[in-house]
Write an enzyme that holds these catalytic residues in place. Structure first.
Site, PDB file in Angstrom:
ATOM      1  N   ASP A  95      -7.915  -5.059  -0.442  1.00 50.91           N
ATOM      2  CA  ASP A  95      -8.336  -5.784  -1.417  1.00 50.91           C
ATOM      3  C   ASP A  95      -8.240  -7.526  -1.144  1.00 50.91           C
ATOM      4  OD1 ASP A  95      -7.632  -3.162  -3.289  1.00 50.91           O
ATOM      5  OD2 ASP A  95      -9.506  -3.915  -3.029  1.00 50.91           O
TER       6      ASP A  95
ATOM      7  N   HIS B 229       0.904  -1.094   0.011  1.00 47.56           N
ATOM      8  CA  HIS B 229      -0.064  -0.011  -0.081  1.00 47.56           C
ATOM      9  C   HIS B 229       0.947   1.226  -0.033  1.00 47.56           C
ATOM     10  CE1 HIS B 229      -3.115   3.123   1.027  1.00 47.56           C
ATOM     11  NE2 HIS B 229      -3.970   1.915   0.672  1.00 47.56           N
TER      12      HIS B 229
HETATM   13  C1  SDX Z   1      -6.284   0.196  -3.019  1.00 51.18           C
HETATM   14  O1  SDX Z   1      -4.286   4.398  -2.138  1.00 51.18           O
HETATM   15  C2  SDX Z   1      -5.238   3.918  -1.505  1.00 51.18           C
HETATM   16  O2  SDX Z   1      -5.515   4.427  -0.500  1.00 51.18           O
HETATM   17  C3  SDX Z   1      -5.923   2.731  -2.473  1.00 51.18           C
HETATM   18  C4  SDX Z   1      -6.906   1.932  -1.614  1.00 51.18           C
HETATM   19  C5  SDX Z   1      -8.133   2.733  -1.421  1.00 51.18           C
HETATM   20  O3  SDX Z   1      -8.827   2.370  -0.461  1.00 51.18           O
HETATM   21  O4  SDX Z   1      -8.301   3.633  -2.453  1.00 51.18           O
HETATM   22  O5  SDX Z   1      -6.081   1.457  -0.539  1.00 51.18           O
HETATM   23  C6  SDX Z   1      -7.208   0.773  -2.398  1.00 51.18           C
HETATM   24  O6  SDX Z   1      -5.865   0.419  -4.250  1.00 51.18           O
HETATM   25  C7  SDX Z   1      -5.347  -0.840  -2.315  1.00 51.18           C
HETATM   26  C8  SDX Z   1      -4.146  -1.628  -3.166  1.00 51.18           C
HETATM   27  C9  SDX Z   1      -4.594  -2.590  -4.291  1.00 51.18           C
HETATM   28  N1  SDX Z   1      -3.487  -2.903  -5.076  1.00 51.18           N
HETATM   29  C10 SDX Z   1      -2.966  -4.218  -5.052  1.00 51.18           C
HETATM   30  O7  SDX Z   1      -3.054  -5.024  -4.108  1.00 51.18           O
HETATM   31  C11 SDX Z   1      -1.825  -4.401  -6.272  1.00 51.18           C
HETATM   32  C12 SDX Z   1      -0.362  -4.922  -5.502  1.00 51.18           C
HETATM   33  N2  SDX Z   1       0.101  -3.814  -4.953  1.00 51.18           N
HETATM   34  C13 SDX Z   1       1.220  -3.084  -5.711  1.00 51.18           C
HETATM   35  O8  SDX Z   1       0.873  -2.927  -6.847  1.00 51.18           O
HETATM   36  C14 SDX Z   1       1.643  -1.758  -4.669  1.00 51.18           C
HETATM   37  O9  SDX Z   1       1.844  -2.163  -3.595  1.00 51.18           O
HETATM   38  C15 SDX Z   1       0.711  -0.529  -4.831  1.00 51.18           C
HETATM   39  C16 SDX Z   1       0.280  -0.205  -6.160  1.00 51.18           C
HETATM   40  C17 SDX Z   1      -0.560  -0.773  -3.980  1.00 51.18           C
HETATM   41  C18 SDX Z   1       1.514   0.429  -4.094  1.00 51.18           C
HETATM   42  O10 SDX Z   1       2.573   0.858  -4.975  1.00 51.18           O
HETATM   43  P1  SDX Z   1       3.672   1.869  -4.687  1.00 51.18           P
HETATM   44  O11 SDX Z   1       3.296   2.488  -3.339  1.00 51.18           O
HETATM   45  O12 SDX Z   1       3.804   2.601  -5.919  1.00 51.18           O
HETATM   46  O13 SDX Z   1       4.798   0.996  -4.323  1.00 51.18           O
HETATM   47  P2  SDX Z   1       5.919   0.199  -5.539  1.00 51.18           P
HETATM   48  O14 SDX Z   1       5.152  -0.278  -6.630  1.00 51.18           O
HETATM   49  O15 SDX Z   1       6.876   1.279  -5.839  1.00 51.18           O
HETATM   50  O16 SDX Z   1       6.561  -0.911  -4.461  1.00 51.18           O
HETATM   51  C19 SDX Z   1       7.547  -0.592  -3.809  1.00 51.18           C
HETATM   52  C20 SDX Z   1       8.271  -1.853  -3.729  1.00 51.18           C
HETATM   53  C21 SDX Z   1       8.762  -2.288  -4.958  1.00 51.18           C
HETATM   54  O17 SDX Z   1       9.884  -3.113  -4.766  1.00 51.18           O
HETATM   55  P3  SDX Z   1      11.410  -2.502  -5.138  1.00 51.18           P
HETATM   56  O18 SDX Z   1      11.488  -1.750  -6.464  1.00 51.18           O
HETATM   57  O19 SDX Z   1      11.787  -1.456  -3.915  1.00 51.18           O
HETATM   58  O20 SDX Z   1      12.476  -3.604  -4.863  1.00 51.18           O
HETATM   59  O21 SDX Z   1       7.493  -3.001  -3.196  1.00 51.18           O
HETATM   60  C22 SDX Z   1       7.339  -3.786  -4.055  1.00 51.18           C
HETATM   61  C23 SDX Z   1       7.738  -3.248  -5.268  1.00 51.18           C
HETATM   62  O22 SDX Z   1       8.237  -4.291  -6.104  1.00 51.18           O
HETATM   63  N3  SDX Z   1       6.092  -4.358  -4.257  1.00 51.18           N
HETATM   64  C24 SDX Z   1       5.446  -5.657  -4.343  1.00 51.18           C
HETATM   65  C25 SDX Z   1       4.218  -5.615  -4.099  1.00 51.18           C
HETATM   66  N4  SDX Z   1       3.747  -4.215  -3.988  1.00 51.18           N
HETATM   67  C26 SDX Z   1       4.899  -3.602  -4.072  1.00 51.18           C
HETATM   68  N5  SDX Z   1       6.109  -6.762  -4.580  1.00 51.18           N
HETATM   69  C27 SDX Z   1       5.349  -7.834  -4.670  1.00 51.18           C
HETATM   70  N6  SDX Z   1       4.051  -7.909  -4.615  1.00 51.18           N
HETATM   71  C28 SDX Z   1       3.316  -6.767  -4.354  1.00 51.18           C
HETATM   72  N7  SDX Z   1       2.265  -6.578  -4.308  1.00 51.18           N
END
Ligand code: SDX
Length: 393
Positions: free
Chosen positions: A329, A272
């Protein structure tokens, strides 16, 4: 940094507005709507009361609540012409696309909602119309998908029971909404009702800042929510869990895939932007999943896979280092499935819950007279160069 412009892709460190609606503390895992903890609201309130709170800033008195819910009940019907729009969609159309189109079509039927100097009465009526017609459109989007005739709203029923009946009633059989299912759905809608400046809410604010109608702004929010990184994640989580189950149920193998930079696989429902500790909603939904499945006597194997994944990830250094925890989610799809909601309607359920938050944020942005949203950029393209005629290229 160039001149006065600070580059901030994804607005990770940008505050886009001042808001009095929702408070999040990502470190502490705190979520409050207008100062009330989500745990208390989920336990003691109901979705329409929480909607009133988000939109108006205060919990309603008994009279205010009755008037709000009564007005919503008597606005659930839509102009019959809108069925012509629905009939234009093939059954392959995703319910989110149908929903955003139907909501946007309200602009045509209520043109004065476009007037930026709307009267308070017109704004209030627009809000009632949206709250009232969203469930009707959501259920109709589902009926279009499955090729069944649409159902009209039933004013005798409460908000969630009415929605469930419009979703599942068939001409051939009588449908009675199970109160256990209606209550569980009501709690889920509360948990999704607002979440400060997330992707879809920021979209609603930016679109509304151009003085587009509230219907066009909400329609834009629905489309932003559709993405798998945002509200679409609840559908992706179930598809992921089903794939793990079909592949033998080895959650450890998929945990490794999620850590492999060369593997596009992500653990959907994890991570998140704000919560760097647990997502308080995920805790409540996980508990509700156990309760609902027990009450309905359902033993869902994907719930066990989800729990194994969570347990393994919470002990895994990659996830711990990146502060990746289950988000809202991760478990919601398991409950929706237990309630009989089909997978491609999960994000529609998210939109149904998020509607009062979008409305409250749009209203706050308009009341504060915020300027049109128009960020700048750091230009990295070619410097000036003369045009070359095609004969010389
Ligand atoms: C919602 O914003 C809100 O409040 C949203 C929400 C709402 O109520 O409106 O809470 C609802 O959208 C919840 C999130 C649902 N999405 C997912 O579950 C999809 C999987 N999650 C990710 O794609 C990610 O965690 C996000 C999109 C939720 C957050 O993305 P960020 O903050 O841009 O973080 P990032 O993608 O830069 O990740 C940081 C690191 C990375 O690794 P490094 O490059 O630092 O090595 O964490 C890793 C990412 O690769 N990472 C994951 C991961 N999520 C982040 N690795 C594996 N699996 C994951 N799910």
């Amino acid at each position: 940094q160039s001149g006065l412009i600070t580059l901030d892709p994804g607005f990770k460190n940008t505050g886009s507005t001042q808001s009095a609606i929702t408070f999040l503390d990502g470190e502490q895992g705190i979520l409050r709507y207008r100062g009330y903890d989500i745990e208390e609201l989920a336990e003691k309130s109901n979705f329409l009361e929480v909607s009133y709170l988000l939109i108006n800033g205060e919990l309603p008195s008994k009279t205010q609540y009755e008037r709000f819910s009564q007005r919503i009940t008597t606005h659930t019907l839509v102009h019959e012409d809108i069925k012509k729009i629905l009939d234009g969609f093939p059954s392959v159309a995703h319910p989110m696309g149908v929903l955003s189109s139907l909501i946007c079509s309200l602009t045509a039927f209520y043109p004065n909602s476009l007037d930026p100097n709307n009267t308070q009465e017109e704004i209030e009526l627009s809000i009632v119309r949206l709250m009232a017609k969203m469930p009707t459109f959501a259920a109709w989007a589902f009926k279009n998908k499955v090729g069944h005739p649409v159902n009209y709203p039933d004013n005798e029923l409460d908000y969630c029971s009415n929605f469930l009946k419009m979703m599942f009633a068939l001409p051939a059989a009588k449908y009675e909404a199970d109160p256990v299912i209606s209550k569980a759905l009501d709690k889920l809608l509360i948990l999704h009702a607002d979440h400060e400046q997330n992707c879809s809410t920021s979209t609603v604010r930016v679109v509304g800042s151009s003085q587009a109608s509230i219907y066009a702004s909400i329609s834009a929010g629905i489309n932003a929510l559709w993405g798998p990184l945002h509200g679409g994640a609840n559908q992706s989580v179930i598809e992921m869990l089903e794939a793990i189950k079909a592949d033998g149920g080895d959650s450890k193998k998929y945990l490794e895939k999620a850590k492999d930079k060369n593997d596009p696989f992500r653990l959907m429902g994890f991570g998140h932007r704000v919560y760097k500790n647990f997502d308080p909603r995920a805790k409540i939904i996980k508990k509700a999943a156990d309760e609902v499945l027990a009450k309905l006597g359902i033993d869902d194997p994907v719930l066990n896979i989800a729990k194994e994944l969570e347990e393994a990830a919470l002990k895994d250094q990659y996830f711990v280092d990146r502060k990746l925890y289950p988000n809202v989610d991760f478990y919601s799809g398991i409950i929706y499935r237990a309630l009989g909601i089909p997978t491609d309607m999960f994000t529609v359920m998210f939109a149904l819950g998020r509607l009062p938050g979008w409305i409250a944020q749009w209203k706050e942005m308009r009341e504060n007279g915020e300027p049109i949203g128009r960020p700048r950029q750091v230009y990295v393209g070619p410097t000036q160069r003369p045009f070359v005629p095609i004969s010389e290229r």
